[in-house]
Design an enzyme around this catalytic site. Sequence first.
Site, mmCIF file in Angstrom:
data_model
loop_
_atom_site.group_PDB
_atom_site.id
_atom_site.type_symbol
_atom_site.label_atom_id
_atom_site.label_comp_id
_atom_site.label_asym_id
_atom_site.label_seq_id
_atom_site.Cartn_x
_atom_site.Cartn_y
_atom_site.Cartn_z
ATOM 1 C CG ASN A 1 -0.442 -0.188 2.512
ATOM 2 O OD1 ASN A 1 0.564 -0.862 2.680
ATOM 3 N ND2 ASN A 1 -1.072 0.407 3.499
ATOM 4 C CD GLU B 1 -1.439 4.706 4.357
ATOM 5 O OE1 GLU B 1 -0.932 5.536 5.151
ATOM 6 O OE2 GLU B 1 -2.108 3.718 4.727
ATOM 7 C CB CYS C 1 -5.292 -1.563 -1.546
ATOM 8 S SG CYS C 1 -6.642 -0.874 -0.586
ATOM 9 C CD GLU D 1 -5.075 -6.281 -0.896
ATOM 10 O OE1 GLU D 1 -4.698 -5.090 -0.893
ATOM 11 O OE2 GLU D 1 -5.643 -6.801 0.072
ATOM 12 C CB CYS E 1 -10.688 -3.233 0.641
ATOM 13 S SG CYS E 1 -10.189 -2.461 -0.913
ATOM 14 C CB CYS F 1 -8.515 -4.981 -3.520
ATOM 15 S SG CYS F 1 -7.451 -3.565 -3.174
HETATM 16 N N1 THU Z 1 -5.188 -1.606 2.645
HETATM 17 C C1 THU Z 1 -4.616 -2.444 1.732
HETATM 18 O O1 THU Z 1 -3.519 -2.167 1.218
HETATM 19 N N2 THU Z 1 -5.282 -3.572 1.410
HETATM 20 C C2 THU Z 1 -6.474 -3.957 1.942
HETATM 21 O O2 THU Z 1 -7.023 -4.967 1.545
HETATM 22 C C3 THU Z 1 -7.084 -3.159 2.991
HETATM 23 C C4 THU Z 1 -6.458 -1.846 3.258
HETATM 24 C C5 THU Z 1 -4.475 -0.387 3.008
HETATM 25 C C6 THU Z 1 -5.144 0.903 2.586
HETATM 26 C C7 THU Z 1 -4.562 1.874 3.587
HETATM 27 O O3 THU Z 1 -3.295 2.314 3.101
HETATM 28 C C8 THU Z 1 -4.346 1.029 4.828
HETATM 29 O O4 THU Z 1 -4.341 -0.317 4.401
HETATM 30 C C9 THU Z 1 -5.400 1.220 5.903
HETATM 31 O O5 THU Z 1 -6.666 1.044 5.401
#
Ligand code: THU
Length: 159
Positions: A62, A64, A73, A75, A112, A115
Site C-alpha cells: 500500500n 499512501e 491498496c 492488492e 477490500c 480490490c
Molecule cells: N489496505 C490495503 O492495502 N489492502 C487492503 O485490503 C485493505 C487496506 C491499506 C489501505 C490503507 O493504506 C491502509 O491499508 C489502511 O486502510
Amino acid sequence: MQNKQLNISYQVYQSKDELPAEWKSLLQKAIDATGRAYAPYSNFRVGAAILLDNGEVVCGSNQENAAYPSGLCAERSACYYAGATYPGARMLAIAVAACQDDRLTETPTYPCGACRQALVEYEELGGAPMTVIVGSAGRVEVFASVKDLLPFYFDNLEG
Ligand code: THU
C-alpha cells in the site's frame, strides 16, 4: 419467491508452515512486501504477491498520500503492476499479509471490496480461477477463487 443460499468453502491452515511450498513462498513474498509499504498515515502496512503463469511473481504494497485516501491498496498496486508489466499473463494466485506496529496481524487481512472487484476482472480475463491466500501471524486461509470473496461482483462486460 425463492430462497437461495450461498455456500463458500475455503481452507484454513493453522500456520503458514502448513501450506504447500509454492503458496508458502508466495505468502513469504507478500510478508516481505509489507516492508516496502508507504503507510505513514494508517501505520497499517500491507503486502501482496501475485504468481503469474509465466513464472514471475509481482509484488505490491500500500502506498499512501497526505491527501488520504488517495493512496492505493497493496492488492491493486500488485495487480495493476502485473497487468501493466506483463499484459496477457494469467494471474494464478495472490497472497496478502499485513503488519500493524511492525508485527504481522494476528488474523488474516482480506482484500477490500474495491480490490476484490479489480482482482475478479483479472481473474475473468485469465479465464481461470485465481487462488487467494490471506495470511497472518497465525492462521492462513485459502480461497479457490476471487469470486468466493465477491460472489455478486459487478460485470458490465456482457456478451
Ligand atoms: N489496505 C490495503 O492495502 N489492502 C487492503 O485490503 C485493505 C487496506 C491499506 C489501505 C490503507 O493504506 C491502509 O491499508 C489502511 O486502510
